[in-house]
Design an enzyme around this catalytic site. Structure first.
Site, PDB file in Angstrom:
ATOM      1  N   PHE A 113       0.861  -1.183   0.000  1.00  0.00           N
ATOM      2  CA  PHE A 113       0.000   0.000   0.000  1.00  0.00           C
ATOM      3  C   PHE A 113       0.899   1.236   0.000  1.00  0.00           C
ATOM      4  O   PHE A 113       1.833   1.341   0.796  1.00  0.00           O
ATOM      5  CB  PHE A 113      -0.920  -0.005   1.218  1.00  0.00           C
ATOM      6  CG  PHE A 113      -1.958   1.082   1.144  1.00  0.00           C
ATOM      7  CD1 PHE A 113      -2.955   1.037   0.179  1.00  0.00           C
ATOM      8  CD2 PHE A 113      -1.923   2.161   2.008  1.00  0.00           C
ATOM      9  CE1 PHE A 113      -3.906   2.048   0.082  1.00  0.00           C
ATOM     10  CE2 PHE A 113      -2.874   3.174   1.923  1.00  0.00           C
ATOM     11  CZ  PHE A 113      -3.870   3.125   0.959  1.00  0.00           C
ATOM     12  N   ASP A 184       2.622  -5.875   7.459  1.00  0.00           N
ATOM     13  CA  ASP A 184       1.415  -5.056   7.488  1.00  0.00           C
ATOM     14  C   ASP A 184       0.226  -5.987   7.269  1.00  0.00           C
ATOM     15  O   ASP A 184       0.130  -6.644   6.221  1.00  0.00           O
ATOM     16  CB  ASP A 184       1.504  -3.969   6.402  1.00  0.00           C
ATOM     17  CG  ASP A 184       0.287  -3.053   6.394  1.00  0.00           C
ATOM     18  OD1 ASP A 184      -0.781  -3.445   6.887  1.00  0.00           O
ATOM     19  OD2 ASP A 184       0.418  -1.932   5.858  1.00  0.00           O
ATOM     20  N   TYR A 209     -10.446  -0.842  10.646  1.00  0.00           N
ATOM     21  CA  TYR A 209     -11.714  -0.403  10.046  1.00  0.00           C
ATOM     22  C   TYR A 209     -12.125  -1.265   8.850  1.00  0.00           C
ATOM     23  O   TYR A 209     -13.168  -1.039   8.275  1.00  0.00           O
ATOM     24  CB  TYR A 209     -11.673   1.078   9.651  1.00  0.00           C
ATOM     25  CG  TYR A 209     -10.435   1.530   8.906  1.00  0.00           C
ATOM     26  CD1 TYR A 209     -10.256   1.210   7.573  1.00  0.00           C
ATOM     27  CD2 TYR A 209      -9.462   2.279   9.549  1.00  0.00           C
ATOM     28  CE1 TYR A 209      -9.124   1.627   6.896  1.00  0.00           C
ATOM     29  CE2 TYR A 209      -8.327   2.703   8.884  1.00  0.00           C
ATOM     30  CZ  TYR A 209      -8.160   2.379   7.565  1.00  0.00           C
ATOM     31  OH  TYR A 209      -7.041   2.783   6.905  1.00  0.00           O
ATOM     32  N   LYS A 210     -11.277  -2.218   8.461  1.00  0.00           N
ATOM     33  CA  LYS A 210     -11.613  -3.089   7.331  1.00  0.00           C
ATOM     34  C   LYS A 210     -12.351  -4.322   7.865  1.00  0.00           C
ATOM     35  O   LYS A 210     -13.511  -4.222   8.278  1.00  0.00           O
ATOM     36  CB  LYS A 210     -10.339  -3.448   6.577  1.00  0.00           C
ATOM     37  CG  LYS A 210      -9.645  -2.244   5.929  1.00  0.00           C
ATOM     38  CD  LYS A 210      -8.356  -2.670   5.237  1.00  0.00           C
ATOM     39  CE  LYS A 210      -7.605  -1.482   4.662  1.00  0.00           C
ATOM     40  NZ  LYS A 210      -8.312  -0.850   3.532  1.00  0.00           N
ATOM     41  N   ARG A 356     -12.527  -4.255  -7.376  1.00  0.00           N
ATOM     42  CA  ARG A 356     -12.132  -5.016  -6.186  1.00  0.00           C
ATOM     43  C   ARG A 356     -13.368  -5.392  -5.376  1.00  0.00           C
ATOM     44  O   ARG A 356     -14.250  -4.557  -5.158  1.00  0.00           O
ATOM     45  CB  ARG A 356     -11.190  -4.113  -5.383  1.00  0.00           C
ATOM     46  CG  ARG A 356     -10.415  -4.778  -4.315  1.00  0.00           C
ATOM     47  CD  ARG A 356      -9.398  -3.819  -3.736  1.00  0.00           C
ATOM     48  NE  ARG A 356     -10.015  -2.798  -2.893  1.00  0.00           N
ATOM     49  CZ  ARG A 356      -9.418  -2.206  -1.863  1.00  0.00           C
ATOM     50  NH1 ARG A 356      -8.158  -2.514  -1.556  1.00  0.00           N
ATOM     51  NH2 ARG A 356     -10.015  -1.294  -1.150  1.00  0.00           N
TER      52      ARG A 356
END
Lengths: 397, 397
Positions: A113, A184, A209-210, A356
């Site tokens: 990311f 990560d 938050y995912k 996605r």
């Protein structure tokens, strides 16, 4: 056996929406609203400053850390929650480089990311130009782990393609070469089984938050292996990581173990939301979750490939090589995703051409997958995406 | 003329409690609960990922920054909200040092909040040993601003004594010596008029959970002067500070101006609480606030000195030299504060012997002050603090 009907019932899912974007922002667990209201009204409202002790606020970073730790195979007492993932990347990277003081190269990959890479750039801007961020293709990471590397900074699951690195194998190779590892877990925590202790990972960071459904801007977490926890220096040495924060010493003395990775005053309202969201995980077996995630993802791939010949699978076909998302390439993917969202199937788009979709067994089932496939197939067949409205990109997606 | 009866009515103040600790954590504004509930249930719950655009989440750091900017004399578009104060100190300091590349000394004072000093230490641990954190007594700051100093890192109002630095004079002297200034407004924002633009301050940082009543762990803010905003490098270079965050470039390009001081995903629930809390400031004139703060503080000093001969004023007697708090020294101050809290007058204690009281005109009035004085006088006269229970210190106060 995990009861996924029960976990689904724990979420607020808007009527008529099929939400395949829990890999970006998880939906609202029903328990959150009451818990947040209690924290605001009863805790802050009635206890005010004394809430730090009386309501257990001060312990939340470590307590929530342990709740997450259980899901990622961390040893108890070695995870704390706080800040954002970017900040935790910086902190892990600064600490890891200090543990390997004779080396200067950070190895990462082009599937990482971008914020992880930006934070590495920023750290290098402070450390000086003899440090190097070395970027290789994801498939080249293993062969690029050589004995001049100081630290690997790798996101286990690629945010675009869903390709999953082999954490145990890469960590073993890193250690054989004297390299410190940072993992990560942004697209791993809550998405698939993670075994940090078993893999002998050195550092790990992630967001909540995912797949963990902590809400927009929920705090991040950091793990430091027990092997390093009392030696690792946080660089972002804030007062709540001090050995004795309320002594107000003029000099910094790091707290014991993971406590030193705390920085400033923790976001209590946001942590209360996360705490309630984590309740959904209490009876979830991560092996069950993984099996179900693969079932749903494979079903989606098969359905899309059977009905949408223009979409090219961008994720590994072998489910064991993926995280819990599936991506397809399509040149007009941005417009197609806008059309899909207009039809209440929510996925997202990542430049340049990636559509996605996240598969989150806690609240998705076969009916959702089949309905999403049908809607997507209609959009592709009838070119419903091919309108000026859908093709016009907004600044933020 | 500001209507302080109206502002008081905007707060939830527990029955029977006199709250003199708004300089540590402000009380709950009544508007917050509904706003937070709306953000959780209607925004996150129903909009999910699309909330970032549909609900204006992405703009909150800048929008809230401007709301705070108005209270601290910042130019519009030059404040953003996010992270914690410690993180913002680090970011400001790293950027300020880069703007003064030929110098190596950070000047601060022993009255600064320790976390600011710890963050400077942490930054120096990255930059190397030729950098120096030079600490002087608060009264010596002015004479210590010399042309070898790179950056001053000064908290305007001393967290223990309430002593206030002269921002305009120190900034002018700093600039005359080629020094870049960072002002920590933790005990200034919402406490007294601040004129960053007028003083030509270079950087400023602050928190929002004290006088601004944003709630436990509310996010911090950072100001960068328009003179530097497009040159200052954030060091903590996260994706939301990128010029084009959703392009997902592999290289970092800083955003325009203050936008680059954003780091990671902003804490939306906490920001919603802050946004509602800031409503209380809409009709407040800062000059009125200052006059009222001085009235209340002077009244408290006079009352305490008339009735509690053992308490020695630790704050400047001249109100123009103070922030919006008053502190007294007392060897058994910890126990005395515990006794006071048991009698529902809430102040706090700061080692080694400081009893600290905040005066916040938004919700305090003369009756509160007189009642607090009377209770404190009784405790001191009858030595109600002199019990084993009150003398035993807890780990966290």
């Amino acid at each position: 056996m995990t009861d996924f009907t029960a976990t689904r019932a724990a979420f607020h899912l808007p009527e008529g929406m099929i939400y395949l974007d829990g890999n970006s922002l998880g939906p609202l667990p029903k328990a959150v609203a009451a818990r947040v209201a209690q924290t605001v009204t009863a805790e802050w409202g009635d206890h005010l400053i004394t809430g730090w002790n009386a309501c257990g606020w001060m312990d939340m970073p470590a307590r929530l850390g342990d709740r997450i730790g259980r899901l990622i195979g961390a040893e108890p007492g070695h995870v704390v929650v706080g800040d954002t993932l970017s900040i935790k990347v910086f902190q892990a990277l600064a600490a890891a480089l200090k543990l390997n003081p004779d080396r200067r190269v950070i190895l990462s990959d082009t599937g990482n990311f971008p914020s992880d890479l930006y934070m590495a750039e920023g750290l290098i801007s402070l450390l000086g130009p003899d440090y190097e961020l070395r970027l290789v293709a994801p498939e080249e990471v293993e062969t690029s782990i050589t004995d001049d590397i100081a630290v690997t900074l790798i996101t286990e699951v690629d945010y675009r393609t869903g390709r999953k690195h082999d954490m145990a194998a890469l960590t073993a190779k890193a250690h054989a070469n004297g390299v410190v590892t940072i993992w990560d877990l942004a697209h791993s925590a809550g998405a698939l089984p993670v075994d940090l202790a078993g893999a002998k990972a050195d550092f790990a960071v992630g967001c909540t938050y995912k797949y963990l459904n902590g809400g927009p801007g929920a705090p991040a977490f950091i793990y430091v292996s027990p092997r390093h926890a009392d030696m690792a220096l946080p660089a972002l040495s804030g007062w709540l990581g001090h050995d004795s924060p309320f002594a107000f010493d003029l000099d910094y003395t790091p707290g014991a173990g993971i406590a030193r990775m705390r920085v400033g005053t923790p976001p209590i309202v946001q942590m209360a939301a996360l705490d309630a969201a984590l309740d959904a995980w209490d009876d979830v077996d991560m092996a069950d979750l993984r099996a179900r995630s693969i079932e749903l993802s494979d079903r989606f791939i098969a359905g899309v490939e059977a009905t949408c010949p223009d979409l090219i699978l961008a994720s590994p076909r072998d489910a064991t090589q993926r995280g819990s998302q599936v991506s397809f390439r399509f040149a007009d993917g941005y417009a197609a995703m806008q059309a899909l969202i207009a039809h209440k199937v929510i996925g997202d788009f990542r430049a340049p051409d990636i559509m996605r979709f996240g598969f989150t067994p806690l609240y998705l089932n076969e009916q959702d997958i089949d309905a999403a496939i049908e809607i997507l197939a209609n959009i592709m067949r009838d070119r419903l995406w091919d309108t000026p409205e859908f093709k016009q990109r907004k600044a933020v997606t």
